[in-house]
Scaffold this active site. Structure first.
Site, mmCIF file in Angstrom:
data_model
loop_
_atom_site.group_PDB
_atom_site.id
_atom_site.type_symbol
_atom_site.label_atom_id
_atom_site.label_comp_id
_atom_site.label_asym_id
_atom_site.label_seq_id
_atom_site.Cartn_x
_atom_site.Cartn_y
_atom_site.Cartn_z
ATOM 1 C CB SER A 119 3.036 1.760 6.181
ATOM 2 O OG SER A 119 1.437 2.005 6.925
ATOM 3 C CG ASP A 155 -0.264 -4.017 2.725
ATOM 4 O OD1 ASP A 155 0.615 -3.718 1.382
ATOM 5 O OD2 ASP A 155 0.050 -3.319 3.636
ATOM 6 C CG HIS A 178 -0.473 0.321 2.540
ATOM 7 N ND1 HIS A 178 -0.312 -0.417 3.419
ATOM 8 C CD2 HIS A 178 -0.148 1.424 2.974
ATOM 9 C CE1 HIS A 178 0.280 0.430 4.780
ATOM 10 N NE2 HIS A 178 0.339 1.329 4.305
#
Length: 251
Positions: A204, A111, A67
């Protein structure tokens, strides 16, 4: 961190919103300089805005969350303080982004993404690869996560220096209970039972390191980080070991 909330999870947030937040990455500490030499910072666009974390796998490959993909990416290696020019830093252009083929942007399953650099990085004291874990971690395994994400939630405060926090692998049953129906085999939870320690927005793609191996990548969690009973959710890299090795070898 990227956040995906079901209606039930939003209701759960509302129920605990009145509780005091232990803000203090959250509950962490400044990492010893270059103690996490695999840590990467992803910089997006022409302005090179800090976007995500990542981890060095070799002199030419970095891994991060899928992402975190953007049209233009650079990777800063050998960094400690993002606001200062440091003698150890290297900033390299990403020439190829290879997300996992079955990445699902809606559920955040699978992910992960590999980034190939324009040229080999110079490896040394400040820039070293880390090995991806072949075996999945057992519950309560001690781990460390690092990043330049916010040190408070819900009001974001971003640090200049790399932050570390010590957490542990959450038993699968507790992870499933916290995020009913949202946890897949490609995910693993980590945190502390009492809350107050967590990765958060800006972390992230950053590394979850357990017993010296790269076990996970910061993926998603609650909008308000470090809540008791709601551990962070990480990409469970032991499930992708073969794909990672094959992609770096053949791409």
């Amino acid at each position: 961190m990227f956040f995906l909330l079901t209606a039930l999870q939003i209701l759960a947030i509302a129920m605990v919103q009145s509780q005091d937040d232990e803000n203090k990455i959250i509950g962490g500490y400044p990492c010893l300089q270059h103690s996490q030499p695999w840590q990467a910072a992803l910089l997006a666009g022409i302005t090179r805005r800090f976007l995500c974390g990542g981890a060095v796998l070799s002199d030419q490959w970095v891994i991060t969350a899928a992402h975190c993909s953007r049209l233009i990416l650079r990777v800063a290696l050998g960094k400690h303080n993002l606001k200062k020019h440091e003698a150890t830093q290297q900033v390299l252009r990403v020439v190829q982004q290879v997300p996992y083929p079955q990445y699902n942007s809606r559920t955040h399953d699978n992910d992960l993404m590999l980034l190939r650099l324009e040229r080999p990085a110079r490896l040394g004291r400040a820039v070293k690869p880390i090995t991806v874990a072949q075996n999945c971690s057992s519950p309560h395994t001690p781990c460390r996560v690092s990043g330049w994400g916010t040190t408070s939630s819900p009001i974001a405060r971003y640090p200049n220096a790399l932050q570390c926090v010590n957490i542990s692998i959450t038993p699968d049953q507790q992870c499933q209970k916290a995020y009913s129906g949202a946890i897949t085999a490609g995910m693993v939870c980590a945190g502390v039972p009492q809350g107050g320690k967590d990765s958060c927005q800006g972390d992230s793609g950053g590394p979850l390191v357990c017993r010296g191996k790269l076990q996970g990548l910061v993926s998603w969690g609650m909008e308000r980080c470090a809540k008791a009973g709601y551990p962070g959710v990480y990409t469970n890299l032991c499930k992708y070991y073969n794909w990672i090795q094959r992609t770096m070898r053949n791409t």
